[in-house]
Write an enzyme that holds these catalytic residues in place. Structure first.
Site, PDB file in Angstrom:
ATOM      1  N   CYS A   1       3.362   6.856   7.151  1.00 33.05           N
ATOM      2  CA  CYS A   1       4.752   7.205   7.070  1.00 33.05           C
ATOM      3  C   CYS A   1       5.361   6.625   5.481  1.00 33.05           C
ATOM      4  O   CYS A   1       4.839   5.461   5.321  1.00 33.05           O
ATOM      5  CB  CYS A   1       5.647   6.598   8.067  1.00 33.05           C
ATOM      6  SG  CYS A   1       7.328   6.988   7.879  1.00 33.05           S
TER       7      CYS A   1
ATOM      8  N   HIS B   1       3.117   2.520   2.053  1.00 34.44           N
ATOM      9  CA  HIS B   1       3.641   3.137   3.282  1.00 34.44           C
ATOM     10  C   HIS B   1       4.091   2.241   4.099  1.00 34.44           C
ATOM     11  O   HIS B   1       4.194   0.914   3.904  1.00 34.44           O
ATOM     12  CB  HIS B   1       2.377   3.851   3.985  1.00 34.44           C
ATOM     13  CG  HIS B   1       1.372   2.665   4.423  1.00 34.44           C
ATOM     14  ND1 HIS B   1      -0.033   3.036   4.352  1.00 34.44           N
ATOM     15  CD2 HIS B   1       1.225   1.292   4.545  1.00 34.44           C
ATOM     16  CE1 HIS B   1      -0.807   2.255   4.850  1.00 34.44           C
ATOM     17  NE2 HIS B   1      -0.057   1.049   4.794  1.00 34.44           N
TER      18      HIS B   1
ATOM     19  N   ASN C   1       0.786  -1.330  -0.015  1.00 33.24           N
ATOM     20  CA  ASN C   1       0.055   0.071  -0.007  1.00 33.24           C
ATOM     21  C   ASN C   1       0.925   1.313   0.015  1.00 33.24           C
ATOM     22  O   ASN C   1       0.320   2.426   0.183  1.00 33.24           O
ATOM     23  CB  ASN C   1      -0.992   0.225   1.229  1.00 33.24           C
ATOM     24  CG  ASN C   1      -2.165  -0.972   1.035  1.00 33.24           C
ATOM     25  OD1 ASN C   1      -2.565  -1.210  -0.176  1.00 33.24           O
ATOM     26  ND2 ASN C   1      -2.397  -1.763   2.071  1.00 33.24           N
TER      27      ASN C   1
END
Length: 419
Positions: free
Chosen positions: A364, A329, A327
């Site tokens: 993040c 991240h 995904n």
């Protein structure tokens, strides 16, 4: 039934089956090879004054018979990864093993259900097990309790252990994710995303973890076999709860419990989204009728740490390419590594991680630079902890600009020097 279309080309199929043609040519004398109009080699031989034509091998019929014969060697292995290894070793040809694995990997469920031979009813039970228990032929897992609970056995592998020969906390979290995805896959919920349903994929939606709470009573050791159960349930209006139990497969002893809440995020806007009715209708049949997590969550507020209040600070942390998940991240396990960066090594040598609570605030990405802050909040102080059996830490991961990524709490217990 399988056909040449499942392979890249006829030539690919002929390459896989070439050992069988060679075997025939060795057994049958005076063999000769001709080329048909289609360009497919025809193998024929004079036997008793008659010509035996083996060109049907290229058509797929003989190949199907051979593949079924190979699969007959492994039906009992579907219940045990260890047995699967043993039976596959009985297939002595590397080419044969490769062919079986390729056929299992492509549409494995329907292939076995449709193609498993039922001569004299010997293998009928396999088909019945597939229909009644929904056996996962890839992992050996299965569905229980009317399909609401997924169970899978896991063997602790050498690359999942630390210096103490015990499974690492990060490896345990990887199995949480893996078993959750396996349940979604075997039930048919997954479409083309990382756990996303068809309606979710159609609307660019993905699941992300909001909270995770894990308690480990005992870490399994190398070569142990662990039985994992997991299930889903509704959590509020827009959350999906999921729980896990890890047990010793031999004794039934509970090794660890975990509970989490997932929320939905738009993959393009990266913003949280409500669960639409269409998505709710998809997942509703697979939800347990409860909203009670297996672990009582720690209701105490986790401190918001800063440079002035933290005991330990680690700066300059940044993810690498291999830290990103599908995904785009940072994966959950990497957060654990960063949290533990700010825990003193001398402390970790004496204590083991018993419990962890994580509250995810923001995702993040590759360009992020982070700080890890930790503070001892229970059981002692940063200068002396040797006399305490239980120690607690609060943690904060944040970007360099101060924006929070994650808050966490860890509970540590004194190691047993005799184990």
């Amino acid at each position: 039934m399988w056909s040449i279309s499942e392979f890249q080309s006829k030539e690919h199929l002929l390459l896989l089956l070439s050992p069988f043609r060679m075997m025939f040519s060795l057994i049958l004398p005076s063999s000769s090879k001709t080329m048909s109009m289609s360009g497919t080699p025809n193998y024929s031989s004079s036997v008793g004054g008659k010509r035996a034509d083996f060109s049907t091998i290229a058509s797929g019929f003989q190949g199907k018979v051979r593949v079924q014969t190979l699969l007959r060697k492994t039906p009992s292995s579907l219940q045990s990864p260890g047995k699967s290894m043993k039976h596959e070793m009985d297939i002595t040809s590397a080419t044969e093993r490769k062919l079986v694995k390729q056929l299992r990997a492509s549409n494995t469920h329907s292939f076995v259900a449709d193609s498993t031979p039922t001569v004299n009813g010997k293998y009928q039970k396999l088909t019945e097990d597939w229909e009644s228990k929904k056996l996962d032929l890839i992992t050996g897992g299965r569905l229980l309790q009317d399909g609401l609970v997924y169970r899978q056995n896991i063997s602790v592998r050498s690359f999942e252990i630390g210096g103490d020969r015990k499974m690492s906390f990060g490896a345990l979290l990887n199995h949480l994710q893996d078993t959750a995805l396996n349940q979604s896959r075997i039930t048919g919920l997954i479409a083309d995303g990382f756990g996303s349903t068809r309606e979710m994929s159609r609307n660019n939606l993905i699941w992300v973890v909001s909270t995770l709470h894990t308690v480990v009573d005992r870490y399994p050791t190398w070569t142990d076999v662990v039985e994992v159960d997991t299930w889903m349930y509704a959590s509020g209006k827009n959350g999906l709860g999921r729980d896990w139990i890890f047990r010793d497969s031999k004794t039934g002893e509970t090794l660890a419990n975990a509970t989490s809440v997932y929320v939905m995020m738009n993959k393009k806007t990266r913003r949280l989204s409500k669960i639409a009715k269409e998505v709710r209708d998809e997942i509703e049949p697979y939800l347990m009728d409860c909203e009670c997590p297996i672990i009582n969550k720690d209701s105490r507020k986790i401190l918001k740490l800063d440079v002035s209040t933290a005991d330990q600070i680690c700066t300059g942390l940044s993810p690498g390419w291999n830290d990103m998940d599908i995904n785009q991240h940072v994966s959950n396990v990497k957060y654990i590594d960063w949290i533990l960066e700010s825990v003193p090594r001398s402390f970790m040598e004496r204590y083991y991680l018993n419990a962890m609570t994580l509250e995810y605030k923001k995702e993040c990405d590759m360009d992020s630079v982070l700080q890890s802050l930790s503070k001892m909040v229970g059981g002692g102080n940063s200068d002396s902890f040797s006399a305490n059996k239980v120690i607690e830490y609060d943690h904060l991961l944040r970007l360099d600009n101060g924006r929070e990524i994650l808050r966490g709490r860890t509970v540590w217990k004194l190691k047993d020097t005799n184990s």
